[in-house]
Design a protein around this motif. Structure first.
Motif, mmCIF file in Angstrom:
data_model
loop_
_atom_site.group_PDB
_atom_site.id
_atom_site.type_symbol
_atom_site.label_atom_id
_atom_site.label_comp_id
_atom_site.label_asym_id
_atom_site.label_seq_id
_atom_site.Cartn_x
_atom_site.Cartn_y
_atom_site.Cartn_z
ATOM 1 N N ARG A 1 35.394 -0.295 43.907
ATOM 2 C CA ARG A 1 34.603 0.491 42.955
ATOM 3 C C ARG A 1 35.283 0.514 41.586
ATOM 4 N N GLU B 1 33.666 -0.752 38.121
ATOM 5 C CA GLU B 1 33.555 0.143 36.969
ATOM 6 C C GLU B 1 34.290 -0.419 35.767
ATOM 7 N N GLU C 1 28.756 4.533 42.675
ATOM 8 C CA GLU C 1 29.260 5.612 43.531
ATOM 9 C C GLU C 1 29.109 5.273 45.007
ATOM 10 N N GLY C 2 28.153 4.421 45.333
ATOM 11 C CA GLY C 2 27.921 4.033 46.723
ATOM 12 C C GLY C 2 28.950 3.059 47.267
ATOM 13 N N ILE C 3 29.812 2.527 46.438
ATOM 14 C CA ILE C 3 30.866 1.612 46.894
ATOM 15 C C ILE C 3 31.986 2.468 47.469
ATOM 16 N N GLU C 4 32.194 2.364 48.760
ATOM 17 C CA GLU C 4 33.132 3.253 49.438
ATOM 18 C C GLU C 4 34.591 2.919 49.152
ATOM 19 N N HIS D 1 26.639 10.199 37.268
ATOM 20 C CA HIS D 1 27.099 8.908 37.794
ATOM 21 C C HIS D 1 25.938 8.125 38.386
ATOM 22 N N LEU E 1 24.395 5.719 41.296
ATOM 23 C CA LEU E 1 24.568 5.519 42.732
ATOM 24 C C LEU E 1 25.035 4.106 43.056
ATOM 25 N N ASP E 2 24.638 3.131 42.236
ATOM 26 C CA ASP E 2 25.052 1.750 42.499
ATOM 27 C C ASP E 2 26.573 1.640 42.595
#
Length: 81
Positions: free
Chosen positions: A56, A60, A48-51, A43, A45-46
């Motif tokens: 997110r 995606e 995955e870093g969206i909490e 995955h 990080l750009d």
């Protein structure tokens, strides 16, 4: 080697056709990388870093839609030369 104007024009045409094909291939490769980074194990990080899961998921989904467009219709993307 390409001494006549007709030869030079043929070379220019062949070069442009090659670059167009290369560009389409590049878009397809990039689209596959996008899909793999979203759906695969590696995955990005750009995203995955969206909490917030809803935000997110929207990001995606938009990235996957863009990747699908790049794969299905690469000829619709134009660049200025």
């Amino acid at each position: 080697m390409f001494s006549t104007p007709a030869d030079a024009a043929a070379l220019r045409s062949a070069r442009e056709a090659f670059m167009d094909t290369l560009f389409d291939d590049m878009l397809g490769f990039g689209a596959c990388k996008m899909i793999r980074r979203i759906l695969g194990f590696a995955h990005v990080l750009d995203l995955e870093g969206i909490e917030d899961p809803a935000i997110r998921a929207g990001c995606e989904s938009a990235a996957l839609a863009l990747a699908a467009t790049l794969l299905k219709t690469p000829g619709t993307i134009q660049v200025d030369r």
